[in-house]
Design a protein around this motif. Structure first.
Motif, PDB file in Angstrom:
ATOM      1  N   UNK A  87       6.695   7.538   8.965  1.00 46.81           N
ATOM      2  CA  UNK A  87       6.862   6.892   7.659  1.00 46.81           C
ATOM      3  C   UNK A  87       7.558   5.530   7.810  1.00 46.81           C
ATOM      4  N   UNK A  88       8.597   5.477   8.639  1.00 44.19           N
ATOM      5  CA  UNK A  88       9.352   4.242   8.787  1.00 44.19           C
ATOM      6  C   UNK A  88       8.498   3.122   9.372  1.00 44.19           C
ATOM      7  N   UNK A  89       7.638   3.467  10.301  1.00 47.13           N
ATOM      8  CA  UNK A  89       6.878   2.435  11.002  1.00 47.13           C
ATOM      9  C   UNK A  89       5.551   2.145  10.317  1.00 47.13           C
ATOM     10  N   UNK A 136      10.242   6.319  -0.947  1.00 45.05           N
ATOM     11  CA  UNK A 136      10.965   5.898  -2.150  1.00 45.05           C
ATOM     12  C   UNK A 136      10.031   5.846  -3.346  1.00 45.05           C
ATOM     13  N   UNK A 137       8.836   5.313  -3.149  1.00 38.51           N
ATOM     14  CA  UNK A 137       7.880   5.227  -4.251  1.00 38.51           C
ATOM     15  C   UNK A 137       7.445   6.614  -4.706  1.00 38.51           C
ATOM     16  N   UNK A 138       7.331   7.556  -3.781  1.00 36.55           N
ATOM     17  CA  UNK A 138       6.976   8.924  -4.165  1.00 36.55           C
ATOM     18  C   UNK A 138       8.055   9.541  -5.041  1.00 36.55           C
ATOM     19  N   UNK A 170       0.830  -1.207   0.000  1.00 41.76           N
ATOM     20  CA  UNK A 170       0.000   0.000   0.000  1.00 41.76           C
ATOM     21  C   UNK A 170       0.862   1.255   0.000  1.00 41.76           C
ATOM     22  N   UNK A 171       1.964   1.221   0.770  1.00 43.15           N
ATOM     23  CA  UNK A 171       2.857   2.379   0.778  1.00 43.15           C
ATOM     24  C   UNK A 171       3.469   2.632  -0.580  1.00 43.15           C
ATOM     25  N   UNK A 172       3.843   1.563  -1.287  1.00 39.28           N
ATOM     26  CA  UNK A 172       4.421   1.715  -2.620  1.00 39.28           C
ATOM     27  C   UNK A 172       3.407   2.267  -3.601  1.00 39.28           C
ATOM     28  N   UNK A 173       2.191   1.726  -3.581  1.00 39.32           N
ATOM     29  CA  UNK A 173       1.165   2.188  -4.525  1.00 39.32           C
ATOM     30  C   UNK A 173       0.769   3.636  -4.255  1.00 39.32           C
ATOM     31  N   UNK A 174       0.546   3.971  -2.987  1.00 39.18           N
ATOM     32  CA  UNK A 174       0.178   5.341  -2.664  1.00 39.18           C
ATOM     33  C   UNK A 174       1.319   6.305  -2.999  1.00 39.18           C
ATOM     34  N   UNK A 175       2.553   5.885  -2.774  1.00 41.52           N
ATOM     35  CA  UNK A 175       3.685   6.746  -3.117  1.00 41.52           C
ATOM     36  C   UNK A 175       3.788   6.989  -4.608  1.00 41.52           C
ATOM     37  N   UNK A 176       3.627   5.926  -5.414  1.00 39.29           N
ATOM     38  CA  UNK A 176       3.644   6.105  -6.863  1.00 39.29           C
ATOM     39  C   UNK A 176       2.509   7.008  -7.323  1.00 39.29           C
ATOM     40  N   UNK A 177       1.335   6.839  -6.712  1.00 38.95           N
ATOM     41  CA  UNK A 177       0.182   7.658  -7.106  1.00 38.95           C
ATOM     42  C   UNK A 177       0.422   9.126  -6.796  1.00 38.95           C
ATOM     43  N   UNK A 178       0.786   9.425  -5.554  1.00 37.03           N
ATOM     44  CA  UNK A 178       1.007  10.827  -5.177  1.00 37.03           C
ATOM     45  C   UNK A 178       2.152  11.436  -5.983  1.00 37.03           C
ATOM     46  N   UNK A 179       3.244  10.689  -6.104  1.00 44.06           N
ATOM     47  CA  UNK A 179       4.397  11.244  -6.810  1.00 44.06           C
ATOM     48  C   UNK A 179       4.115  11.517  -8.277  1.00 44.06           C
ATOM     49  N   UNK A 180       3.424  10.593  -8.950  1.00 44.29           N
ATOM     50  CA  UNK A 180       3.176  10.751 -10.380  1.00 44.29           C
ATOM     51  C   UNK A 180       2.121  11.828 -10.644  1.00 44.29           C
ATOM     52  N   UNK A 181       0.957  11.704 -10.020  1.00 42.40           N
ATOM     53  CA  UNK A 181      -0.169  12.594 -10.327  1.00 42.40           C
ATOM     54  C   UNK A 181       0.155  14.032  -9.960  1.00 42.40           C
TER      55      UNK A 181
END
Length: 222
Positions: A157-159, A166-168, A89-100
């Motif tokens: 973020x770490x916990x 990283x994904x963002x 979930x952290x990876x997907x949300x990071x990619x979403x926020x970072x890209x959009x």
């Protein structure tokens, strides 16, 4: 002294009286007239502007200090509520926020090149682009911040949001590349459309000239 001598002398008394009675227009000015000092007015205007700039800088600093003490921890907690400690979930949300929130602001920012926009509207477009990128600015405030709130956000973020930072970063890089390619392609297509339009105009002018020449030749033959 005889009367002839007395009458023969020029009489300066009336001239003196006229000279003393004549108002002095060269040196005297009416005392009731007010004179304005333009340099003083301009100096006062610049002082007011300087004070206004200092007030704005102070307000901006206060706003930055309050934001740095509140928003990093608040944003990290909001992301943690969405991710809930899951790496996927952290990876997907990071990619979403970072890209959009990189792709869309850059597309909006590219509209500043429009020639029909004046400088006021260009500043408005710039402000809108900056506001649209707020989620990425908040993530950056956590990652690059030095305040206590930023350090607390990093621990959150770490916990509770692993993989989000990283994904963002990857999402933001991908959004920037896609946006630049999209803008470059749209500019190239627009240039091609203008070239096609110019070629059509030149072709129509040549056809019109050819028809006029044929009509002139027929008129001469007749």
């Amino acid at each position: 002294m005889s009367e002839d001598d007395r009458h023969g002398k020029p009489d300066h008394t009336h001239g003196d009286e006229e000279e003393h009675g004549r108002p002095d227009h060269d040196h005297g000015q009416p005392t009731g007239e007010r004179r304005y000092d333009r340099q003083g007015i301009q100096a006062g205007t610049w002082v007011n502007r300087a004070v206004l700039v200092l007030v704005l800088v102070a307000l901006a600093y206060v706003a930055y200090a309050v934001s740095a003490a509140f928003f990093p921890r608040w944003w990290a907690q909001r992301v943690a509520d969405q991710v809930n400690g899951r790496l996927s979930a952290g990876t997907l949300w990071g990619l979403f926020y970072g890209f959009v929130f990189t792709f869309v602001p850059l597309l909006v920012l590219a509209q500043m090149r429009r020639r029909f926009l004046n400088w006021t509207w260009r500043f408005i477009v710039l402000a809108v682009a900056v506001l649209l990128a707020v989620p990425n600015w908040l993530t950056l405030s956590v990652v690059a911040g030095n305040s206590k709130a930023a350090h607390a956000g990093e621990r959150i973020f770490d916990v509770d949001a692993p993989g989000f930072r990283v994904a963002t970063g990857f999402g933001a890089a991908a959004g920037a590349v896609v946006a630049l390619l999209f803008v470059a392609l749209s500019m190239r297509l627009a240039r091609r459309r203008h070239q096609v339009k110019d070629l059509k105009g030149q072709l129509s002018e040549r056809e019109q000239a050819e028809r006029e020449r044929e009509r002139a030749e027929r008129d001469r033959e007749e």
